[in-house]
Design a protein around this motif. Structure first.
Motif, PDB file in Angstrom:
ATOM      1  N   LYS A 174       0.864  -0.205  -0.503  1.00  0.00           N
ATOM      2  CA  LYS A 174      -0.268  -0.053   0.358  1.00  0.00           C
ATOM      3  C   LYS A 174       0.877   1.393  -0.198  1.00  0.00           C
ATOM      4  O   LYS A 174       2.140   1.180   0.638  1.00  0.00           O
ATOM      5  CB  LYS A 174      -1.203  -0.173   0.944  1.00  0.00           C
ATOM      6  CG  LYS A 174      -1.621   0.941   1.239  1.00  0.00           C
ATOM      7  CD  LYS A 174      -2.856   1.225   1.785  1.00  0.00           C
ATOM      8  CE  LYS A 174      -4.097   1.993   1.814  1.00  0.00           C
ATOM      9  NZ  LYS A 174      -3.736   3.383   2.684  1.00  0.00           N
ATOM     10  N   ALA A 175       0.818   2.095  -0.912  1.00  0.00           N
ATOM     11  CA  ALA A 175       1.819   2.944  -1.138  1.00  0.00           C
ATOM     12  C   ALA A 175       1.059   4.145   0.329  1.00  0.00           C
ATOM     13  O   ALA A 175      -0.198   4.955   0.029  1.00  0.00           O
ATOM     14  CB  ALA A 175       1.152   4.014  -2.475  1.00  0.00           C
ATOM     15  N   SER A 176       1.728   5.602   0.449  1.00  0.00           N
ATOM     16  CA  SER A 176       2.206   6.917   1.271  1.00  0.00           C
ATOM     17  C   SER A 176       2.701   7.762   0.731  1.00  0.00           C
ATOM     18  O   SER A 176       3.482   6.986  -0.029  1.00  0.00           O
ATOM     19  CB  SER A 176       1.836   6.244   2.486  1.00  0.00           C
ATOM     20  OG  SER A 176       3.112   5.724   3.142  1.00  0.00           O
ATOM     21  N   SER A 177       2.614   9.255   0.732  1.00  0.00           N
ATOM     22  CA  SER A 177       3.694   9.970   0.496  1.00  0.00           C
ATOM     23  C   SER A 177       3.787  10.835   1.220  1.00  0.00           C
ATOM     24  O   SER A 177       3.502  10.947   2.435  1.00  0.00           O
ATOM     25  CB  SER A 177       2.719  10.181  -1.140  1.00  0.00           C
ATOM     26  OG  SER A 177       1.862  11.172  -0.379  1.00  0.00           O
ATOM     27  N   SER A 178       5.251  11.350   1.407  1.00  0.00           N
ATOM     28  CA  SER A 178       5.780  12.469   1.978  1.00  0.00           C
ATOM     29  C   SER A 178       6.395  13.816   1.577  1.00  0.00           C
ATOM     30  O   SER A 178       6.858  12.908   0.688  1.00  0.00           O
ATOM     31  CB  SER A 178       6.013  12.635   3.422  1.00  0.00           C
ATOM     32  OG  SER A 178       5.798  10.806   4.448  1.00  0.00           O
ATOM     33  N   PHE A 179       6.376  14.680   1.819  1.00  0.00           N
ATOM     34  CA  PHE A 179       7.110  15.636   0.796  1.00  0.00           C
ATOM     35  C   PHE A 179       8.074  15.276   2.052  1.00  0.00           C
ATOM     36  O   PHE A 179       8.959  14.613   2.643  1.00  0.00           O
ATOM     37  CB  PHE A 179       7.211  16.915   1.355  1.00  0.00           C
ATOM     38  CG  PHE A 179       5.818  17.066   1.016  1.00  0.00           C
ATOM     39  CD1 PHE A 179       5.741  17.470  -0.976  1.00  0.00           C
ATOM     40  CD2 PHE A 179       4.539  17.759   1.757  1.00  0.00           C
ATOM     41  CE1 PHE A 179       4.668  18.155  -1.797  1.00  0.00           C
ATOM     42  CE2 PHE A 179       3.618  18.385   0.812  1.00  0.00           C
ATOM     43  CZ  PHE A 179       3.330  18.471  -0.824  1.00  0.00           C
ATOM     44  N   LEU A 224      -2.800  18.153  -4.239  1.00  0.00           N
ATOM     45  CA  LEU A 224      -3.115  16.088  -4.605  1.00  0.00           C
ATOM     46  C   LEU A 224      -1.960  15.344  -3.522  1.00  0.00           C
ATOM     47  O   LEU A 224      -2.393  14.959  -3.188  1.00  0.00           O
ATOM     48  CB  LEU A 224      -3.023  15.767  -5.913  1.00  0.00           C
ATOM     49  CG  LEU A 224      -3.533  13.690  -5.990  1.00  0.00           C
ATOM     50  CD1 LEU A 224      -4.622  13.537  -5.505  1.00  0.00           C
ATOM     51  CD2 LEU A 224      -3.430  13.606  -7.624  1.00  0.00           C
ATOM     52  N   ARG A 225      -0.765  16.030  -4.153  1.00  0.00           N
ATOM     53  CA  ARG A 225       0.342  15.323  -3.480  1.00  0.00           C
ATOM     54  C   ARG A 225       0.219  15.330  -1.896  1.00  0.00           C
ATOM     55  O   ARG A 225       0.492  14.650  -1.002  1.00  0.00           O
ATOM     56  CB  ARG A 225       1.748  16.191  -3.802  1.00  0.00           C
ATOM     57  CG  ARG A 225       1.711  15.475  -5.340  1.00  0.00           C
ATOM     58  CD  ARG A 225       3.107  16.101  -5.467  1.00  0.00           C
ATOM     59  NE  ARG A 225       2.332  17.763  -6.560  1.00  0.00           N
ATOM     60  CZ  ARG A 225       3.737  18.350  -5.471  1.00  0.00           C
ATOM     61  NH1 ARG A 225       5.118  18.047  -4.784  1.00  0.00           N
ATOM     62  NH2 ARG A 225       3.843  20.116  -6.075  1.00  0.00           N
ATOM     63  N   LYS A 226      -0.400  17.253  -1.365  1.00  0.00           N
ATOM     64  CA  LYS A 226      -0.765  17.059   0.309  1.00  0.00           C
ATOM     65  C   LYS A 226      -1.631  16.115   0.628  1.00  0.00           C
ATOM     66  O   LYS A 226      -0.906  15.680   1.645  1.00  0.00           O
ATOM     67  CB  LYS A 226      -0.884  18.288   0.573  1.00  0.00           C
ATOM     68  CG  LYS A 226      -1.059  18.375   1.695  1.00  0.00           C
ATOM     69  CD  LYS A 226      -1.810  20.655   1.972  1.00  0.00           C
ATOM     70  CE  LYS A 226      -1.970  20.513   3.038  1.00  0.00           C
ATOM     71  NZ  LYS A 226      -2.766  22.514   3.526  1.00  0.00           N
ATOM     72  N   TYR A 227      -2.790  15.206  -0.335  1.00  0.00           N
ATOM     73  CA  TYR A 227      -3.214  15.065   0.824  1.00  0.00           C
ATOM     74  C   TYR A 227      -3.706  12.997  -0.047  1.00  0.00           C
ATOM     75  O   TYR A 227      -4.211  12.162   0.448  1.00  0.00           O
ATOM     76  CB  TYR A 227      -4.440  15.578   0.764  1.00  0.00           C
ATOM     77  CG  TYR A 227      -4.957  16.358   1.239  1.00  0.00           C
ATOM     78  CD1 TYR A 227      -5.721  16.082   2.776  1.00  0.00           C
ATOM     79  CD2 TYR A 227      -4.910  17.702   0.828  1.00  0.00           C
ATOM     80  CE1 TYR A 227      -5.893  17.324   3.605  1.00  0.00           C
ATOM     81  CE2 TYR A 227      -4.935  18.666   1.740  1.00  0.00           C
ATOM     82  CZ  TYR A 227      -5.679  18.328   2.996  1.00  0.00           C
ATOM     83  OH  TYR A 227      -6.067  19.699   3.658  1.00  0.00           O
ATOM     84  N   LEU A 228      -2.625  12.994  -0.500  1.00  0.00           N
ATOM     85  CA  LEU A 228      -1.935  11.717  -1.397  1.00  0.00           C
ATOM     86  C   LEU A 228      -1.929  10.150  -0.378  1.00  0.00           C
ATOM     87  O   LEU A 228      -2.828   9.054  -0.196  1.00  0.00           O
ATOM     88  CB  LEU A 228      -1.044  11.889  -1.842  1.00  0.00           C
ATOM     89  CG  LEU A 228      -1.009  10.263  -3.304  1.00  0.00           C
ATOM     90  CD1 LEU A 228      -1.730   9.867  -4.207  1.00  0.00           C
ATOM     91  CD2 LEU A 228       0.361  10.668  -3.544  1.00  0.00           C
ATOM     92  N   SER A 229      -1.686  10.638   1.092  1.00  0.00           N
ATOM     93  CA  SER A 229      -2.207   9.133   1.940  1.00  0.00           C
ATOM     94  C   SER A 229      -2.615   8.862   2.332  1.00  0.00           C
ATOM     95  O   SER A 229      -3.169   7.922   2.563  1.00  0.00           O
ATOM     96  CB  SER A 229      -1.005   9.304   3.188  1.00  0.00           C
ATOM     97  OG  SER A 229       0.470  10.035   2.533  1.00  0.00           O
ATOM     98  N   GLU A 230      -4.551   9.760   2.513  1.00  0.00           N
ATOM     99  CA  GLU A 230      -5.416   9.670   2.999  1.00  0.00           C
ATOM    100  C   GLU A 230      -5.664   8.267   1.433  1.00  0.00           C
ATOM    101  O   GLU A 230      -6.504   7.940   1.955  1.00  0.00           O
ATOM    102  CB  GLU A 230      -6.592  10.660   2.475  1.00  0.00           C
ATOM    103  CG  GLU A 230      -6.196  11.781   3.611  1.00  0.00           C
ATOM    104  CD  GLU A 230      -7.204  12.899   3.957  1.00  0.00           C
ATOM    105  OE1 GLU A 230      -8.195  12.939   3.055  1.00  0.00           O
ATOM    106  OE2 GLU A 230      -6.882  13.789   4.775  1.00  0.00           O
ATOM    107  N   PHE A 231      -5.723   8.318   0.239  1.00  0.00           N
ATOM    108  CA  PHE A 231      -6.335   7.712  -0.746  1.00  0.00           C
ATOM    109  C   PHE A 231      -5.742   6.088  -0.561  1.00  0.00           C
ATOM    110  O   PHE A 231      -4.339   6.196  -0.949  1.00  0.00           O
ATOM    111  CB  PHE A 231      -6.710   8.409  -1.753  1.00  0.00           C
ATOM    112  CG  PHE A 231      -7.109   9.594  -1.509  1.00  0.00           C
ATOM    113  CD1 PHE A 231      -8.578   9.946  -1.264  1.00  0.00           C
ATOM    114  CD2 PHE A 231      -6.601  11.230  -2.159  1.00  0.00           C
ATOM    115  CE1 PHE A 231      -9.340  10.427  -0.840  1.00  0.00           C
ATOM    116  CE2 PHE A 231      -7.271  12.260  -1.022  1.00  0.00           C
ATOM    117  CZ  PHE A 231      -8.345  12.394  -0.796  1.00  0.00           C
ATOM    118  N   ASP A 232      -6.325   5.715  -1.489  1.00  0.00           N
ATOM    119  CA  ASP A 232      -5.971   3.881  -2.261  1.00  0.00           C
ATOM    120  C   ASP A 232      -5.304   4.293  -3.325  1.00  0.00           C
ATOM    121  O   ASP A 232      -6.169   4.226  -4.680  1.00  0.00           O
ATOM    122  CB  ASP A 232      -6.693   3.092  -1.973  1.00  0.00           C
ATOM    123  CG  ASP A 232      -6.095   2.147  -2.322  1.00  0.00           C
ATOM    124  OD1 ASP A 232      -5.182   1.551  -2.223  1.00  0.00           O
ATOM    125  OD2 ASP A 232      -6.824   0.728  -1.733  1.00  0.00           O
TER     126      ASP A 232
END
Length: 381
Positions: A174-179, A224-232
């Protein structure tokens, strides 16, 4: 009714990076020259054109639209000049002003998305030099049953900057993201987001409505990049050539890398053509005294001196006994007789007077601004 295979695009050209000054003092990053005849903007536009994207909503900073229009014209090179295929350019600061007035500031984007009747939307910008096959990404996206597909490339962390987005995967993939600036455990290899996404259009409309309701303001891609981790999310790994333009040094290195035939071919002459503004000119003239080694020169130049490991853009002139080495020379610049240029980026309409020496270093290339007449030596180590 949404057309199942139709794609529209939101193309952001609002990124500013003062470490690229003075090259961006009179132009956006999007219209920085690349490899003698291209602009950075050509790469996202070509990816969109190759995927038959019919409508593009472009944003640019106030005061920076002229060079975009000068380069794109009617958009014919990218198939955007027909009745059905169009591009629109909006000023990012206008949306900020709407927000300050308490007005719905994403309504123009939402209206564009609805009128496009496209099932999918590409979010993209001009910061990364790459040649992504969006048709292949769309196929993966459609089979994923997810609203978002993020495109990334695995790189060493030094390729990224603090504001760039890093995608991580857990044990279940499962992917998540951060700056990057938020990470405390930077790894040897990271999945760097290329600020490029394919999303379901209806989902994107809902996302923008949510951002507007919550008072969030930025380009659609950054939000979208800021909130990306909220989504699958679904992800797609890009394995081709890529440069991240984040500084004068990275910009210089990206251009110089085109002197390597493998990089040149991989980026520009693969199955996905890169299109640019057509300029019909006379060929470059080489005098009998000229000497050119491992360099690229565009059309309309006059070369009477020596050029080594360099890139020379259209209608530039290298006079007799002038030496250009490991440098980038933009359009219509002149290196006069006996002048020596090394480790330099010479902007448009620059004149280096006779016998003048302009020299930087591999780590700190010297930049000469537009319309400058250089009459004295400039040495930057």
């Amino acid at each position: 009714m949404k057309t199942e295979n139709k794609i529209c695009a939101l193309l952001s050209n609002v990124t500013r990076n003062e470490s690229l000054a003075p090259l961006i003092s009179q132009r956006p990053i999007a219209t920085l020259p690349f490899d003698c005849k291209y602009r950075l903007l050509d790469f996202p536009l070509s990816s969109l054109a190759n995927a038959h994207v019919s409508s593009i909503f472009m944003t640019a900073n106030q005061g920076e639209t002229q060079s975009i229009f000068d380069h794109m014209g009617s958009g014919s090179e990218w198939g955007l000049d027909s009745f059905k295929n169009r591009y629109f350019v909006y000023i990012q600061q206008d949306f900020q002003r709407l927000k300050e007035q308490g007005l719905p500031y994403f309504e123009q984007q939402i209206s564009f998305l609805r009128k496009s009747k496209a099932a999918y939307t590409v979010l993209i910008d001009s910061k990364f030099i790459c040649n992504v096959d969006l048709t292949a990404v769309l196929k993966i996206h459609k089979t994923s049953n997810k609203h978002i597909t993020a495109i990334y490339k695995k790189v060493t962390p030094d390729i990224a900057e603090d504001v760039d987005t890093i995608i991580r995967f857990d044990e279940n993939n499962k992917a998540s993201s951060s700056f990057l600036a938020q990470l405390t455990d930077v790894q040897d290899k990271e999945a760097l987001s290329l600020n490029m996404f394919i999303v379901d259009t209806e989902w994107l409309i809902g996302f923008l409505q949510r951002m507007q309701a919550e008072g969030e303001y930025a380009s659609s891609s950054r939000l979208l990049r800021k909130y990306l981790s909220e989504f699958d999310i679904n992800t797609y790994e890009y394995t081709g050539y890529m440069s991240n333009i984040r500084s004068i040094k990275s910009y210089y290195d990206a251009n110089m890398s085109m002197l390597d035939s493998s990089n040149f071919t991989a980026l520009l002459y693969g199955s996905q053509p890169v299109r640019t503004k057509v300029s019909n000119e006379v060929p470059t003239y080489f005098s009998k005294e000229s000497k050119v080694t491992n360099s690229q020169l565009s059309s309309g130049c006059i070369v009477e001196g020596s050029v080594t490991d360099s890139l020379i853009s259209r209608r530039s002139k290298i006079e007799k006994d002038a030496v250009v080495e490991k440098s980038i020379v933009f359009t219509e610049s002149e290196i006069k007789a006996g002048a020596k240029v090394k480790y330099a980026i010479i902007d448009k309409h620059v004149v280096i007077e006779p016998n003048v020496r302009v020299e930087g270093s591999l780590e700190r290339p010297v930049v000469i601004s537009k319309h400058t007449v250089v009459t004295e030596n400039i040495i930057q180590k």
